[in-house]
Motif scaffolding. Sequence first.
Motif, PDB file in Angstrom:
ATOM      1  N   PRO A 181       0.829  -1.208   0.000  1.00  0.00           N
ATOM      2  CA  PRO A 181       0.000   0.000   0.000  1.00  0.00           C
ATOM      3  C   PRO A 181       0.866   1.262   0.000  1.00  0.00           C
ATOM      4  O   PRO A 181       1.995   1.248   0.495  1.00  0.00           O
ATOM      5  CB  PRO A 181      -0.776  -0.102   1.316  1.00  0.00           C
ATOM      6  N   ALA A 182       0.338   2.334  -0.534  1.00  0.00           N
ATOM      7  CA  ALA A 182       1.070   3.602  -0.589  1.00  0.00           C
ATOM      8  C   ALA A 182       1.450   4.087   0.804  1.00  0.00           C
ATOM      9  O   ALA A 182       2.451   4.779   0.971  1.00  0.00           O
ATOM     10  CB  ALA A 182       0.226   4.660  -1.304  1.00  0.00           C
ATOM     11  N   SER A 183       0.688   3.699   1.819  1.00  0.00           N
ATOM     12  CA  SER A 183       0.954   4.138   3.187  1.00  0.00           C
ATOM     13  C   SER A 183       2.097   3.372   3.855  1.00  0.00           C
ATOM     14  O   SER A 183       2.603   3.795   4.891  1.00  0.00           O
ATOM     15  CB  SER A 183      -0.312   3.984   4.036  1.00  0.00           C
ATOM     16  N   MET A 184       2.528   2.240   3.291  1.00  0.00           N
ATOM     17  CA  MET A 184       3.588   1.443   3.925  1.00  0.00           C
ATOM     18  C   MET A 184       4.947   2.089   3.697  1.00  0.00           C
ATOM     19  O   MET A 184       5.296   2.448   2.572  1.00  0.00           O
ATOM     20  CB  MET A 184       3.592   0.011   3.391  1.00  0.00           C
ATOM     21  N   THR A 185       5.694   2.251   4.780  1.00  0.00           N
ATOM     22  CA  THR A 185       7.056   2.768   4.727  1.00  0.00           C
ATOM     23  C   THR A 185       7.933   1.888   5.609  1.00  0.00           C
ATOM     24  O   THR A 185       7.447   0.961   6.249  1.00  0.00           O
ATOM     25  CB  THR A 185       7.130   4.221   5.247  1.00  0.00           C
ATOM     26  N   ASN A 245       6.772   1.258   9.152  1.00  0.00           N
ATOM     27  CA  ASN A 245       5.767   0.240   9.462  1.00  0.00           C
ATOM     28  C   ASN A 245       5.732  -0.780   8.330  1.00  0.00           C
ATOM     29  O   ASN A 245       5.023  -0.611   7.355  1.00  0.00           O
ATOM     30  CB  ASN A 245       4.383   0.843   9.681  1.00  0.00           C
ATOM     31  N   ASP A 267      10.609   7.350  -0.288  1.00  0.00           N
ATOM     32  CA  ASP A 267      10.390   7.383   1.158  1.00  0.00           C
ATOM     33  C   ASP A 267      11.417   6.529   1.907  1.00  0.00           C
ATOM     34  O   ASP A 267      11.799   6.865   3.030  1.00  0.00           O
ATOM     35  CB  ASP A 267       8.958   6.987   1.523  1.00  0.00           C
ATOM     36  N   ASN A 291      13.472   7.997   4.846  1.00  0.00           N
ATOM     37  CA  ASN A 291      13.288   7.452   6.192  1.00  0.00           C
ATOM     38  C   ASN A 291      14.375   6.478   6.624  1.00  0.00           C
ATOM     39  O   ASN A 291      14.494   6.165   7.803  1.00  0.00           O
ATOM     40  CB  ASN A 291      11.952   6.708   6.284  1.00  0.00           C
ATOM     41  N   ARG A 330       5.785  -0.291  -5.972  1.00  0.00           N
ATOM     42  CA  ARG A 330       6.411  -0.298  -4.640  1.00  0.00           C
ATOM     43  C   ARG A 330       6.281  -1.710  -4.059  1.00  0.00           C
ATOM     44  O   ARG A 330       5.181  -2.230  -3.939  1.00  0.00           O
ATOM     45  CB  ARG A 330       5.716   0.716  -3.725  1.00  0.00           C
ATOM     46  N   GLU A 346      -2.793  -7.306   5.441  1.00  0.00           N
ATOM     47  CA  GLU A 346      -2.435  -7.051   6.846  1.00  0.00           C
ATOM     48  C   GLU A 346      -2.358  -8.364   7.602  1.00  0.00           C
ATOM     49  O   GLU A 346      -2.893  -9.370   7.173  1.00  0.00           O
ATOM     50  CB  GLU A 346      -3.491  -6.137   7.472  1.00  0.00           C
TER      51      GLU A 346
END
Length: 183
Positions: free
Chosen positions: A4-8, A11, A122, A126, A156, A182
Motif C-alpha cells: 500500500p502507498a501508506s507502507m514505509t 511500518n 520514502d 526514512n 512499490r 495485513e
Amino acid sequence: MAVPASMTTFNLSGKFSINKTLSHPAEEILELQGVALLKRKAMGAATLTVTMKHNKNDSGEECLSLEQTIAGLDLGEPEVKVLNWVEQTRDTKLIGTVVTKAKRVKVDEVENAYLKEEWSADTLENGCILVHVAPAGTESWSAEQTWGIGEVNGERRHVRRIAFAGPNKKLEHRFVYDYLGEN
C-alpha cells in the motif's frame, strides 16, 4: 502485488510471499551456508511466506517480529530483530546457530553499493533496515542485507537486498515480495 502507498520502513507490518519471478534464486546462498541438497530443492519448489510485525518493545526500541513458513518445512520459532545493532544469537533449524544484528540507517550510510540500489523515495528519506547475519563461532560466511520499500517494475514492493560473502565466493541477491495483506 505492490505494498500500500501508506507502507514505509517505519511500518513494515504485513503478510508477504516471495515473488520468484522478480527475485534471485536462493539455492546458491543456501548451498554456501551448508544447507543439504534436498532441503534446498524443497525450498526452491515451495513458496516462502513471511508475516512481519513492526512495533516497539517494552524498552521503546524498534523491533521486527518475523514468522517465516514454507509448506512442509519446519523453519523454527519466530524471530525478533531489535533495531539497536546489538548482536543476538539465534538457533535456526535450517542453517544452525547464527549471530544477527540490525538497525535503521540512511541508505547513503550503507557501504556496499549494491545494497543502496532501487529504493523508493520514502525509503531514501526514512532509511532502510540494515541487517548483518553470520554463523556463530565461525567466519565461513556472512550476509549484509538492506530491507525496505523498493521500486520494482514501477511498483512499490517490500525488497531485501543481500551482499553474501561465502567461501571463495561473493554473491549479490535481491528478494522481492508480494504483499498479501495485513496481519
